[in-house]
Design a protein around this motif. Structure first.
Motif, PDB file in Angstrom:
ATOM      1  N   VAL A   8       0.905  -1.233  -0.158  1.00 22.54           N
ATOM      2  CA  VAL A   8      -0.089  -0.114  -0.145  1.00 22.54           C
ATOM      3  C   VAL A   8       0.684   1.179  -0.074  1.00 22.54           C
ATOM      4  CG1 VAL A   8      -1.831   1.106   1.255  1.00 22.54           C
ATOM      5  CG2 VAL A   8      -1.759  -1.366   1.296  1.00 22.54           C
ATOM      6  N   PHE A   9       0.372   2.259  -0.887  1.00 21.20           N
ATOM      7  CA  PHE A   9       1.399   3.396  -0.537  1.00 21.20           C
ATOM      8  C   PHE A   9       0.451   4.828  -1.089  1.00 21.20           C
ATOM      9  CE2 PHE A   9       1.478   2.802  -5.239  1.00 21.20           C
ATOM     10  CZ  PHE A   9       1.385   4.332  -6.017  1.00 21.20           C
ATOM     11  N   ASP A  10       0.967   5.963  -0.375  1.00 25.37           N
ATOM     12  CA  ASP A  10       0.402   7.081  -0.503  1.00 25.37           C
ATOM     13  C   ASP A  10       1.582   8.057  -0.241  1.00 25.37           C
ATOM     14  OD1 ASP A  10      -1.623   8.979  -0.681  1.00 25.37           O
ATOM     15  OD2 ASP A  10      -1.922   9.168   1.259  1.00 25.37           O
ATOM     16  N   ASP A  57       8.039   4.365  -6.152  1.00 29.89           N
ATOM     17  CA  ASP A  57       7.108   4.035  -4.895  1.00 29.89           C
ATOM     18  C   ASP A  57       6.810   2.462  -5.311  1.00 29.89           C
ATOM     19  OD1 ASP A  57       7.062   6.445  -3.903  1.00 29.89           O
ATOM     20  OD2 ASP A  57       4.800   6.854  -4.490  1.00 29.89           O
ATOM     21  N   VAL A  58       6.393   2.130  -6.346  1.00 24.76           N
ATOM     22  CA  VAL A  58       6.227   0.726  -6.849  1.00 24.76           C
ATOM     23  C   VAL A  58       7.336  -0.114  -6.947  1.00 24.76           C
ATOM     24  CG1 VAL A  58       5.329  -0.862  -8.834  1.00 24.76           C
ATOM     25  CG2 VAL A  58       3.970   1.327  -7.922  1.00 24.76           C
ATOM     26  N   ARG A  59       8.605   0.492  -7.518  1.00 24.21           N
ATOM     27  CA  ARG A  59       9.944  -0.247  -7.326  1.00 24.21           C
ATOM     28  C   ARG A  59      10.262  -0.534  -6.023  1.00 24.21           C
ATOM     29  NH1 ARG A  59      11.314   2.934 -12.030  1.00 24.21           N
ATOM     30  NH2 ARG A  59      12.071   4.436 -10.794  1.00 24.21           N
ATOM     31  N   PHE A  60      10.035   0.157  -5.067  1.00 28.06           N
ATOM     32  CA  PHE A  60      10.302  -0.082  -3.499  1.00 28.06           C
ATOM     33  C   PHE A  60       9.532  -1.138  -3.221  1.00 28.06           C
ATOM     34  CE2 PHE A  60       9.255   0.618   0.980  1.00 28.06           C
ATOM     35  CZ  PHE A  60      10.367   0.333   1.636  1.00 28.06           C
ATOM     36  N   TYR A 233       5.705  -0.367   8.195  1.00 26.39           N
ATOM     37  CA  TYR A 233       5.552   0.824   7.843  1.00 26.39           C
ATOM     38  C   TYR A 233       6.908   1.536   7.406  1.00 26.39           C
ATOM     39  CZ  TYR A 233       1.094   0.369  10.215  1.00 26.39           C
ATOM     40  OH  TYR A 233       0.040  -0.443  10.517  1.00 26.39           O
ATOM     41  N   PHE A 234       6.881   2.150   5.914  1.00 26.01           N
ATOM     42  CA  PHE A 234       8.261   2.666   5.559  1.00 26.01           C
ATOM     43  C   PHE A 234       7.715   4.105   5.320  1.00 26.01           C
ATOM     44  CE2 PHE A 234       8.861  -1.633   5.173  1.00 26.01           C
ATOM     45  CZ  PHE A 234      10.171  -2.138   5.411  1.00 26.01           C
ATOM     46  N   VAL A 235       8.778   4.968   5.302  1.00 25.81           N
ATOM     47  CA  VAL A 235       8.592   6.366   5.110  1.00 25.81           C
ATOM     48  C   VAL A 235       9.738   7.057   4.409  1.00 25.81           C
ATOM     49  CG1 VAL A 235       6.782   7.053   6.764  1.00 25.81           C
ATOM     50  CG2 VAL A 235       9.250   7.455   7.431  1.00 25.81           C
ATOM     51  N   SER A 236       9.589   7.993   3.695  1.00 27.83           N
ATOM     52  CA  SER A 236      10.901   8.654   2.951  1.00 27.83           C
ATOM     53  C   SER A 236      11.403   9.808   3.764  1.00 27.83           C
ATOM     54  CB  SER A 236      10.218   9.507   1.643  1.00 27.83           C
ATOM     55  OG  SER A 236       9.476  10.106   1.764  1.00 27.83           O
ATOM     56  N   ASP A 237      10.576  10.136   4.992  1.00 23.18           N
ATOM     57  CA  ASP A 237      11.166  11.433   5.864  1.00 23.18           C
ATOM     58  C   ASP A 237      10.505  11.251   7.176  1.00 23.18           C
ATOM     59  OD1 ASP A 237      12.750  13.661   6.585  1.00 23.18           O
ATOM     60  OD2 ASP A 237      11.284  15.051   6.014  1.00 23.18           O
ATOM     61  N   ASP A 238      11.141  11.819   8.321  1.00 21.87           N
ATOM     62  CA  ASP A 238      10.383  11.882   9.569  1.00 21.87           C
ATOM     63  C   ASP A 238       9.569  10.855  10.309  1.00 21.87           C
ATOM     64  OD1 ASP A 238       9.672  13.370  11.806  1.00 21.87           O
ATOM     65  OD2 ASP A 238       8.049  14.507  10.846  1.00 21.87           O
ATOM     66  N   PRO A 239      10.280   9.794  10.404  1.00 24.21           N
ATOM     67  CA  PRO A 239       9.563   8.430  10.913  1.00 24.21           C
ATOM     68  C   PRO A 239       9.044   8.610  12.112  1.00 24.21           C
ATOM     69  CG  PRO A 239      11.794   7.973  10.819  1.00 24.21           C
ATOM     70  CD  PRO A 239      11.785   9.274   9.940  1.00 24.21           C
ATOM     71  N   GLN A 260      12.594   4.450   7.827  1.00 22.52           N
ATOM     72  CA  GLN A 260      12.990   5.524   6.771  1.00 22.52           C
ATOM     73  C   GLN A 260      13.814   4.730   5.734  1.00 22.52           C
ATOM     74  OE1 GLN A 260      14.444   9.133   8.224  1.00 22.52           O
ATOM     75  NE2 GLN A 260      14.758  10.039   6.009  1.00 22.52           N
ATOM     76  N   VAL A 261      13.453   5.326   4.447  1.00 22.19           N
ATOM     77  CA  VAL A 261      14.025   4.682   3.292  1.00 22.19           C
ATOM     78  C   VAL A 261      14.322   5.928   2.394  1.00 22.19           C
ATOM     79  CG1 VAL A 261      11.650   4.276   2.178  1.00 22.19           C
ATOM     80  CG2 VAL A 261      13.602   2.923   1.494  1.00 22.19           C
ATOM     81  N   ASP A 262      15.347   5.701   1.689  1.00 22.46           N
ATOM     82  CA  ASP A 262      15.851   6.629   0.533  1.00 22.46           C
ATOM     83  C   ASP A 262      15.048   6.100  -0.587  1.00 22.46           C
ATOM     84  OD1 ASP A 262      17.091   8.314  -0.938  1.00 22.46           O
ATOM     85  OD2 ASP A 262      19.019   7.690  -1.016  1.00 22.46           O
TER      86      ASP A 262
END
Length: 266
Positions: A8-10, A57-60, A233-239, A260-262
């Motif tokens: 799931v992504f947003d 997002d899909v590749r991740f 749960y993964f985020v690109s900033d501020d976990p 957090q993921v780059d």
């Protein structure tokens, strides 16, 4: 049985409203959630940028051998889903068509309002899909660029003068059209349901696009075995910020804190 996770992504935390519904109806499924908190909101970006972000997002998510992807973002569903879905062999479910189906089932007058990000409204996808299903429907669209920042900052309750003022201004054109159904065409907006419902009145049905997408997943998956599913749960900033906001969206605690993921590496 298929125990592979659902992805799931947003663009931020809003997609957790879809995750909340998945937890309720598919408790045995594992879920991988990615929130692009470093680049939120997508709704003010160009179509080219949204497409680039969606592909990343899909590749991740595909790293996790997922069996399906829920695109819990109306902006992506409206502007990039068709393109990216044709580039992958993993089933992708957006929020637009399920929300349209729920609105058609709910309306009694055929007058439907849609509030969303500027990109979602600009795409015209809700108007096209609703009228393709029923040309007699009257559809009224309203962009609401300030609602996502309100939600991301926790300004979501009745009695909050900022939230009430912004919502009232945005809803005035829709309310004047006497709609009986309102699609919340952004997965952040259900957190503002209390304020929106108070402004629209009890005779207007609110459609949660994220929950509608989650419902549509149930019928298309090979289920997992009966066990308690877990969500990562993964985020690109501020976990830390995500971990603080997420329980309000999920109506419960996180199984694991966000990592957090780059995302630019994908």
């Amino acid at each position: 049985m298929d125990n592979r996770p659902i992805g799931v992504f947003d663009s931020g935390v809003g997609g957790l409203t879809a995750v909340r519904r998945l937890h309720e109806i598919l408790p045995h499924e594992d879920i991988i959630y990615f929130g692009d908190t470093g680049r939120v909101p997508y709704g003010t970006r160009s179509a080219e940028t949204i497409l680039k972000y969606t592909r990343q997002d899909v590749r991740f998510l595909r790293k996790f051998d997922i069996k399906a992807i829920v695109v819990a973002c109306n902006t992506v569903s409206a502007t990039a889903l068709d393109i990216v879905a044709n580039e992958t062999d993993v089933p992708m479910i957006g929020v637009v068509w399920p929300a349209c189906a729920a609105a058609r089932a709910a309306t009694k007058t055929g007058r439907i309002g849609v509030i969303g990000t500027p990109a979602t409204v600009r795409s015209g996808v809700y108007d096209r899909m609703l009228k393709a299903a029923d040309p007699n429907l009257a559809v009224f669209m309203q962009p609401c660029p300030l609602l996502v920042p309100l939600v991301e900052n926790g300004r979501v309750h009745c009695g909050d003068i900022v939230a009430e003022t912004v919502v009232r201004e945005y809803l005035a054109p829709i309310k004047a059209q006497n709609v009986d159904t309102l699609i919340l065409a952004c997965t952040h907006y259900p957190l503002l349901s209390e304020v929106v419902a108070a402004e629209m009145g009890e005779n207007v049905t609110l459609i949660d696009s994220g929950a509608a997408a989650a419902e549509s997943v149930r019928g298309m998956l090979v289920p997992a075995e009966e066990r308690q599913g877990k969500t990562r749960y993964f985020v690109s900033d501020d976990p830390q910020g995500f971990n603080q906001l997420a329980p309000g969206f999920l109506n419960g605690s996180l199984d694991f804190p966000a990592e957090q993921v780059d995302i630019d590496a994908y």
